[in-house]
Design a protein around this motif. Structure first.
Motif, short mmCIF file in Angstrom:
data_model
loop_
_atom_site.label_atom_id
_atom_site.label_comp_id
_atom_site.label_asym_id
_atom_site.label_seq_id
_atom_site.Cartn_x
_atom_site.Cartn_y
_atom_site.Cartn_z
N ASP A 231 0.85 -1.20 0.00
CA ASP A 231 0.00 0.00 0.00
C ASP A 231 0.89 1.25 0.00
OD1 ASP A 231 -3.13 0.64 0.74
OD2 ASP A 231 -1.76 2.21 1.47
N LYS A 314 -0.84 -2.26 6.37
CA LYS A 314 -2.17 -2.21 5.76
C LYS A 314 -2.51 -3.55 5.11
CE LYS A 314 -4.86 1.61 4.52
NZ LYS A 314 -4.86 2.96 4.01
N SER A 317 -7.42 -6.12 2.58
CA SER A 317 -8.83 -5.71 2.71
C SER A 317 -8.93 -4.20 3.01
CB SER A 317 -9.53 -6.51 3.82
OG SER A 317 -8.83 -6.32 5.03
N HIS A 318 -7.95 -3.68 3.73
CA HIS A 318 -7.99 -2.23 4.04
C HIS A 318 -7.61 -1.40 2.82
CE1 HIS A 318 -7.63 -3.21 8.57
NE2 HIS A 318 -8.88 -3.02 8.22
N SER A 319 -6.67 -1.90 2.04
CA SER A 319 -6.33 -1.18 0.80
C SER A 319 -7.57 -1.14 -0.10
CB SER A 319 -5.18 -1.86 0.06
OG SER A 319 -4.02 -1.83 0.84
N SER A 321 -10.80 -1.44 0.81
CA SER A 321 -11.87 -0.58 1.34
C SER A 321 -11.50 0.89 1.21
CB SER A 321 -12.24 -0.96 2.78
OG SER A 321 -11.12 -0.84 3.60
N GLY A 322 -10.21 1.21 1.35
CA GLY A 322 -9.77 2.60 1.16
C GLY A 322 -10.00 3.07 -0.27
#
Ligand SMILES: NC(=O)c1ccc[n+]([C@@H]2O[C@H](COP(=O)([O-])OP(=O)(O)OC[C@H]3O[C@@H](n4cnc5c(N)ncnc54)[C@H](O)[C@@H]3O)[C@@H](O)[C@H]2O)c1
Length: 375
Positions: A231, A314, A317-319, A321-322
């Motif tokens: 990320d 990160k 899944s967070h990348s 959702s971001g």
């Protein structure tokens, strides 16, 4: 080009010493994350930026100009940087580049000039100016076709593209500079994630954009190729480590893979992870496709050992959702995004077609020494 006198240097309390950092190529995809990270880590440090601003206008859903984190923004071509311009900096971060394979093949000469020759010339100038740390943004793509076990730093490189070759040639030449300056080449995994200047010419970002705009992801290969991902916010954390790295942590000149062993993914897994985050997305994998040779896994163990406090944080899944949040904030729905300003090659080609920039990627009108100072 002559830069005006620099503003007063502030004391960085965290390291209890004066800190002044120049980030070159700060107005791209990665740069805004680097500015945010460094300004948060070192609130009293002086941060300057230098960029020719090919993509300055390509802002994406941000509420403020990312360059607000800087004391000064300089505008210029890195092929014009001299030693005098680098005096007084503790660290120089060199991000400026013709920064992917399609652009490298379209602008092969400029890729050699900018990515390789100008980067080496800046490092020499920095050494001459007394800079303590020089950070070069390299790439895992230098491993090229690399089936078999994950590649580590002692393995041979096999660059295929002009872009990857430019990174290898730079790393090689950086080892030849006679200086005490600490030099770190960060071989970054493929970048992903939301940025104030988002790019959709990256595999994960492309998948999220396809899923949102078309409800479908088309994987051109059989989905089996491996890609290590990182990320942009974690790239910035690695850069934070490198600007402070002492020579006794990895050697005075170091090339290190920057990413995490857990972040080597197969392309089909990336597509499925995006589809899971955006229910209703169909994934079309070309099971008949010939095997894609551009597949590589990378070993990031050295980075884990040397930079335990700056490891990627990160999760995939967070990348994802971001990216979804960022694209929704932009009210993104463009099914033709691959020929939009979210794709770098398209932006550069537009500058050329409309007579603003030459084939050598120089602005047609000589660039004035523009500078914006914060107050
Ligand atoms: N994005 C990735 O997947 C990735 C992965 C590995 C390494 N890298 C490296 O990280 C660095 C930053 O990548 P990015 O994604 O932000 O690239 P980017 O193309 O988004 O930004 C590069 C910046 O450099 C500037 N620049 C280019 N040529 C210049 C010149 N001649 N003079 C002055 N400025 C110039 C551009 O204006 C731009 O703002 C690059 O060196 C790239 O090769 C990127």
């Amino acid at each position: 080009m002559h830069f005006p006198r620099a503003p007063p240097i502030y004391v960085c309390e965290e390291v209890n010493k004066i800190m002044k950092i120049l980030i070159i190529g700060n107005m791209g995809y990665v740069g805004p994350a680097v500015l945010r990270e460094l300004s948060a880590r070192y609130p009293s440090a002086v941060l300057h930026g230098y960029d020719t601003a090919y993509f300055a206008h390509c802002l994406t859903g941000t509420h403020y100009l990312p360059e607000r984190h800087l004391e000064r923004q300089f505008y210029g071509d890195i092929r014009a940087i001299t030693s005098g311009m680098l005096e007084g900096y503790d660290a120089v971060v060199q991000l400026a580049a013709v920064s992917n394979d399609p652009m490298g093949s379209r602008f092969a000469t400029a890729t050699g000039d900018i990515n390789h020759r100008a980067s080496v010339s800046i490092a020499k100038a920095a050494a001459q100016a007394g800079v303590r740390n020089f950070v070069f943004a390299s790439s895992c793509s230098i491993y090229g076709v690399a089936s078999g076990p994950p590649r580590c730093e002692t393995d041979a490189v096999a660059p295929i593209t002009d872009y990857a070759k430019s990174k290898v040639h730079t790393e090689e030449d950086l080892t030849k500079i006679e200086t005490d300056m600490v030099i770190t080449s960060l071989r970054f995994a493929t970048a992903c994630g939301m940025s104030d200047r988002l790019r959709l010419d990256l595999v994960l970002n492309d998948f999220v954009a396809s899923a949102i705009s078309q409800g479908q992801i088309t994987v051109l290969s059989d989905g089996s190729p491996w890609r290590p991902l990182i990320d942009v916010t974690d790239m910035a954390r690695a850069i934070d480590w490198a600007v402070q790295r002492p020579a006794d942590n990895g050697g005075r000149v170091l090339s290190v893979n920057a990413g995490a062993n857990s972040c080597n993914y197969q392309v089909r897994d990336l597509a499925m992870a995006v589809a899971e985050a955006l229910p209703g997305t169909t994934v079309d994998i070309n099971t008949e496709a010939p095997v894609d040779s551009r597949s590589y896994r990378v070993d990031f163990s050295l980075f884990e050992r040397l930079a335990p406090d700056h490891q990627p944080q990160k999760a995939l899944s967070h990348s994802i959702s971001g990216l979804i949040e960022g694209l929704e904030r932009m009210e993104f729905a463009d099914t033709e995004f691959r020929s939009s300003s979210l794709v770098r090659l398209h932006v550069l080609q537009g500058h050329i077609d409309e007579g603003r920039v030459t084939e050598e990627l120089r602005w047609q009108r000589p660039q004035k020494t523009l500078e914006r100072s914060q107050s």
